[in-house]
Motif scaffolding. Sequence first.
Motif, short mmCIF file in Angstrom:
data_model
loop_
_atom_site.label_atom_id
_atom_site.label_comp_id
_atom_site.label_asym_id
_atom_site.label_seq_id
_atom_site.Cartn_x
_atom_site.Cartn_y
_atom_site.Cartn_z
N ASP A 33 18.98 -12.15 25.82
CA ASP A 33 18.09 -11.06 26.22
C ASP A 33 16.72 -11.62 26.57
OD1 ASP A 33 16.74 -8.74 26.63
OD2 ASP A 33 17.28 -7.80 24.73
N ASN A 34 16.44 -11.68 27.86
CA ASN A 34 15.15 -12.18 28.32
C ASN A 34 14.11 -11.08 28.45
OD1 ASN A 34 15.83 -15.00 28.71
ND2 ASN A 34 17.14 -14.30 30.39
N GLY A 35 14.51 -9.85 28.08
CA GLY A 35 13.58 -8.74 28.19
C GLY A 35 13.37 -8.33 29.64
N THR A 36 12.70 -7.23 29.80
CA THR A 36 12.36 -6.78 31.15
C THR A 36 11.07 -7.46 31.61
OG1 THR A 36 11.01 -4.94 30.37
CG2 THR A 36 13.38 -4.53 30.64
N GLY A 37 10.81 -7.39 32.89
CA GLY A 37 9.56 -7.96 33.40
C GLY A 37 8.35 -7.29 32.76
N GLU A 38 8.46 -6.00 32.53
CA GLU A 38 7.36 -5.26 31.91
C GLU A 38 7.14 -5.73 30.47
OE1 GLU A 38 6.11 -0.60 30.95
OE2 GLU A 38 7.94 -1.07 32.07
N GLN A 39 8.23 -5.97 29.73
CA GLN A 39 8.11 -6.44 28.35
C GLN A 39 7.50 -7.83 28.30
OE1 GLN A 39 12.25 -5.95 27.30
NE2 GLN A 39 11.84 -4.11 26.07
N ARG A 40 7.96 -8.71 29.19
CA ARG A 40 7.42 -10.08 29.20
C ARG A 40 5.94 -10.07 29.53
NH1 ARG A 40 12.39 -10.93 31.82
NH2 ARG A 40 11.40 -11.07 33.87
N GLN A 41 5.54 -9.26 30.48
CA GLN A 41 4.13 -9.20 30.86
C GLN A 41 3.29 -8.63 29.73
OE1 GLN A 41 2.77 -10.63 33.61
NE2 GLN A 41 0.92 -10.21 32.43
N ALA A 42 3.83 -7.64 29.02
CA ALA A 42 3.11 -7.06 27.88
C ALA A 42 2.88 -8.11 26.80
CB ALA A 42 3.89 -5.87 27.32
N VAL A 43 3.90 -8.91 26.53
CA VAL A 43 3.79 -9.95 25.50
C VAL A 43 2.76 -11.00 25.91
CG1 VAL A 43 5.03 -11.91 24.49
CG2 VAL A 43 6.08 -9.64 24.50
N ILE A 44 2.80 -11.43 27.15
CA ILE A 44 1.83 -12.43 27.63
C ILE A 44 0.41 -11.89 27.50
CG2 ILE A 44 1.00 -13.63 29.69
CD1 ILE A 44 3.96 -13.81 30.58
N SER A 45 0.24 -10.63 27.83
CA SER A 45 -1.09 -10.00 27.73
C SER A 45 -1.56 -9.92 26.29
CB SER A 45 -1.03 -8.61 28.35
OG SER A 45 -2.27 -7.94 28.21
N ILE A 46 -0.67 -9.53 25.39
CA ILE A 46 -1.04 -9.42 23.97
C ILE A 46 -1.40 -10.78 23.41
CG2 ILE A 46 -0.10 -8.96 21.66
CD1 ILE A 46 1.56 -6.69 22.97
N LEU A 47 -0.60 -11.80 23.72
CA LEU A 47 -0.88 -13.14 23.20
C LEU A 47 -2.24 -13.64 23.69
CD1 LEU A 47 2.62 -14.84 23.61
CD2 LEU A 47 1.53 -14.11 21.48
N ALA A 48 -2.52 -13.43 24.97
CA ALA A 48 -3.82 -13.88 25.51
C ALA A 48 -4.97 -13.14 24.85
CB ALA A 48 -3.84 -13.66 27.02
N ASP A 49 -4.78 -11.86 24.59
CA ASP A 49 -5.82 -11.06 23.95
C ASP A 49 -6.08 -11.53 22.53
OD1 ASP A 49 -7.72 -9.05 23.89
OD2 ASP A 49 -6.29 -7.49 23.33
N VAL A 50 -5.02 -11.83 21.80
CA VAL A 50 -5.18 -12.32 20.42
C VAL A 50 -5.87 -13.67 20.42
CG1 VAL A 50 -3.95 -13.13 18.37
CG2 VAL A 50 -3.22 -11.02 19.50
N GLU A 51 -5.51 -14.52 21.37
CA GLU A 51 -6.14 -15.84 21.45
C GLU A 51 -7.64 -15.70 21.74
OE1 GLU A 51 -5.46 -20.17 23.62
OE2 GLU A 51 -4.64 -18.36 24.55
#
Length: 426
Positions: free
Chosen positions: A17-35
């Motif tokens: 399960d690679n997730g949807t494009g929307e899910q992957r983009q959400a995760v990338i955004s959250i990680l960048a925000d936390v960093e």
Amino acid sequence: MDIQKVTSELSLKRKIDNGTGEQRQAVISILADVENRGDQALHDYTKKFDGALLKDFRVSEEEIKRAYEQIEDSIVNIITEAAENIRDYHERMKSQSWIVTKPDGTMLGQQVTPLDAVGVYVPGGTAAYPSSVLMNVIPAQVAGVGRIVMTSPPNKKGELPAGVLVAANELGVDEIYKVGGAQAVGALAYGTETIAPVDKIVGPGNIFVALAKREVFGLVDIDAIAGPSEIVILADESAYPDEVAADLLSQAEHDRLASSILVTHSEELAYRVQKEVEQQLKTLPRRDIALASIENHGAIYVTESLEESVTVVNKLAPEHLEVATKDPHTLLGQIRHAGAIFLGRYSSEPVGDYFAGPNHVLPTNGTAAFSSPLSVESFVKKSSIISYSEKALIENASKIAAFARLEGLEAHARAVESRFKSKGEN
């Protein structure tokens, strides 16, 4: 739960399960925000996703005390006994550093070193998982990890399940944070003002946790990208249909995406198990979840023989494999791919989930074909030790230099030859 005849055309493919494009983009955004924003980002996401407004992420001693007030002493004792069984099993896995000395004076070896810091993610959501605390923390402790951090998503009151806190406290884990989701993975990987970064992140989670772990891999190590839980039961006519059905449902109730499969050459057993599953579903508290799992990801494969059943099982490479046959131990040598193998009628899968001792963090999605359960080995790293003697270098220098020049690396060759040039000039 469909009954299917196995044919040579049966295709058993791994589904990652690679997730949807929307899910992957959400995760990338959250990680960048936390960093970038650290604790403030954690506060914002905890409020947004968990509905909790926290003053402090770290679990306090008072919260631990309240957790014990909610748990009966008998349950605490069960947790403690399970922990002892798990620790005893994992203690037997410890590997040692070693060095061997050759006749020419060369010393070669391997140094085994525990990781400095590990983050353990304990999922929340539809159930509480004290067992995940035990299974992830204990092998890290046995390995000698210096700092073990635990994160888990809070409820709307900003609390973690009492059982999870009691299990962590019984193991001596004192760095516990009420943070979940991709934001917790980001905090463990990058660090924030409150949470110092770790070297490895372990523990299961939802699709957002899995995708976040995949994104930060390389900056830190991870255990695996865990998929939904799965069980395969290899059975013959000696198996009890009600027991087989109960074991299939024990996985189905985990998750709507969980997979429960029976492989048998007994058509009678297949039909009786199908009826038992339908009957037992009627009274199951998590019926809706289990029913969705059975309808969408459950199956019964009927083969021509026990030998063919074994072949199908090895193609499936399941997370959990139960062998419910007349003489299960004789089949053990033929089972090549399974995360955990449960032999015989009294080895129901929940025995391994909670109490026996082996780890229940297992490879999913067919990855048991090439990977292993979480273990003490997951929390150590190994360094090669090379102490070449003068005699050995004199004997092998020309060979090493020739190999280097074969690869076009002249500086490599000269690095070896320089030892003799310097010696001659002195």
